[in-house]
Scaffold this motif. Sequence first.
Motif, PDB file in Angstrom:
ATOM      1  N   THR A 131      -6.893  -3.969  -6.254  1.00  0.00           N
ATOM      2  CA  THR A 131      -5.793  -2.991  -6.385  1.00  0.00           C
ATOM      3  C   THR A 131      -5.531  -2.500  -7.812  1.00  0.00           C
ATOM      4  O   THR A 131      -4.851  -1.494  -7.995  1.00  0.00           O
ATOM      5  CB  THR A 131      -4.465  -3.587  -5.860  1.00  0.00           C
ATOM      6  OG1 THR A 131      -4.078  -4.668  -6.736  1.00  0.00           O
ATOM      7  CG2 THR A 131      -4.598  -4.103  -4.444  1.00  0.00           C
TER       8      THR A 131
ATOM      9  N   LYS B   4       2.869   1.374  -3.327  1.00  0.00           N
ATOM     10  CA  LYS B   4       1.970   1.231  -4.494  1.00  0.00           C
ATOM     11  C   LYS B   4       2.573   0.277  -5.533  1.00  0.00           C
ATOM     12  O   LYS B   4       2.595   0.567  -6.736  1.00  0.00           O
ATOM     13  CB  LYS B   4       1.687   2.573  -5.193  1.00  0.00           C
ATOM     14  CG  LYS B   4       1.443   3.738  -4.263  1.00  0.00           C
ATOM     15  CD  LYS B   4       0.012   3.711  -3.749  1.00  0.00           C
ATOM     16  CE  LYS B   4      -0.340   4.966  -2.996  1.00  0.00           C
ATOM     17  NZ  LYS B   4      -0.447   4.820  -1.557  1.00  0.00           N
TER      18      LYS B   4
ATOM     19  N   GLY C   3      -5.240   4.664  -1.215  1.00  0.00           N
ATOM     20  CA  GLY C   3      -4.228   4.718  -0.158  1.00  0.00           C
ATOM     21  C   GLY C   3      -4.526   5.815   0.856  1.00  0.00           C
ATOM     22  O   GLY C   3      -3.622   6.329   1.507  1.00  0.00           O
TER      23      GLY C   3
ATOM     24  N   SER D 190     -10.188   1.763   0.781  1.00  0.00           N
ATOM     25  CA  SER D 190      -9.806   2.896  -0.096  1.00  0.00           C
ATOM     26  C   SER D 190      -9.823   2.493  -1.579  1.00  0.00           C
ATOM     27  O   SER D 190      -9.281   3.186  -2.418  1.00  0.00           O
ATOM     28  CB  SER D 190      -8.490   3.572   0.307  1.00  0.00           C
ATOM     29  OG  SER D 190      -7.372   3.022  -0.324  1.00  0.00           O
TER      30      SER D 190
ATOM     31  N   GLN E  32       0.830  -1.223   0.000  1.00  0.00           N
ATOM     32  CA  GLN E  32       0.000   0.000   0.000  1.00  0.00           C
ATOM     33  C   GLN E  32       0.853   1.256   0.000  1.00  0.00           C
ATOM     34  O   GLN E  32       0.494   2.241  -0.641  1.00  0.00           O
ATOM     35  CB  GLN E  32      -0.863   0.037   1.273  1.00  0.00           C
ATOM     36  CG  GLN E  32      -1.981  -0.939   1.274  1.00  0.00           C
ATOM     37  CD  GLN E  32      -3.318  -0.211   1.215  1.00  0.00           C
ATOM     38  OE1 GLN E  32      -3.448   0.832   0.580  1.00  0.00           O
ATOM     39  NE2 GLN E  32      -4.310  -0.766   1.869  1.00  0.00           N
TER      40      GLN E  32
END
Length: 397
Positions: A185, A155, A352, A373, A152
Amino acid sequence: MFSELKPLPLDPILSLMQAYKEDTHPNKIDLGVGVYKDEAGHTKVLDAVKKAEEHRLKTEDTKTYIGLAGDLGFNAKIEALLFGAQHQVIEQDRVVTAQAPGGTGALRVAAEFIKRCNPEATIWVCDPTWANHYALFEAAHLSIREYPYYDQAAKSLRFEEMMQALMQVKSGDVVLLHACCHNPTGMDLTKEQWQKVAELLKEKQAVPLIDTAYLGFGEGLEEDAYGIRLLADQLDEVIICSSCSKNFGLYRERTGGCTVVAKNTAHKDNARSLLLTVVRGIYSMPPAHGAAIVDIILGSDELTKMWHDELAEMRNRINGLRELMVSKISDRNVAQDFGFIQQQYGMFSFLGINKEQIARLRDDYSIYIVGSSRVNVAGVSRQNIDYFADALADVLK
Ligand code: LMR
């Protein structure tokens, strides 16, 4: 019997969908559930689907039971879509598909199938993954372990750690992989990484379970099937759960398939009989309509071309929105770099941001995003992107 029941928490994605529906804010934005929306915020029926439905209305002549495996025409066409029509697993008669009620139904069948094949199997799931994977695998009493997938903070993929964790996989275990457009993601394996995963699974004699709900939403139908085809090329056994919800826009028609690749035709035949036994014990037979539509579309050159064009339009719009989102956020001079959104694929990215910021987006701006998120990029449009970017800049202050 019911007096002891307590209310259970709703699935986080579906409860968000409900809360959004009930919100009366004129500028509300739904970035929650993974549903494609056009510029007007509408999830329309694809033209290819409409045409196929017209055809079906004229030609359907029975409503009798469809059979345990569902629509055989659909099953064959899904296999060709997944592997490519000339793939060796098709030519060698090593593959079987059971049409299922959506990708979720396919996953439920796969979970039960795995448990019946190997009661000791552990299923390894990526951290993070689609929240409902846990419920589906638990329902079959599979033991679940996680492997690291996404960092996270950075990234990026935690590929080295993923491979290290998967070193512990035992023979007969199953490893869940997302074919493309990773949910939640948006971060996919590269070709080289797929190859390394294939080698590791082969060495460990483990079976991949590939979930493919977004085929065609990443780079293209062929490109997005890369991992599926590579694993089917190199391994004796593969399970694939596919969904037509997003790429055919057939969400409520519950159209999907559970496809099993076996080492040879005899193993495939046995796998087929187990699959059908599992199906009979869960929902008996799948619904017919959505699968018939897909069968009609993929059986017609004209409708296939129409569908390819509509799929490309959805894909290109999402990729354009990714670019727009990054540039609009960066115009607001926020301290964080959101450039990663442009490197990812499919509907989702993780912003994030923290729980408090997510709650403020919802409470102050009626912008709905999943608690992890995760945002559905297809939920923004050229009309609401400034409202979204202003709100995000505000909560990040
Ligand atoms: C999602 O992840 O939002 C979709 O797959 C819809 C769902 O059923 O959760």
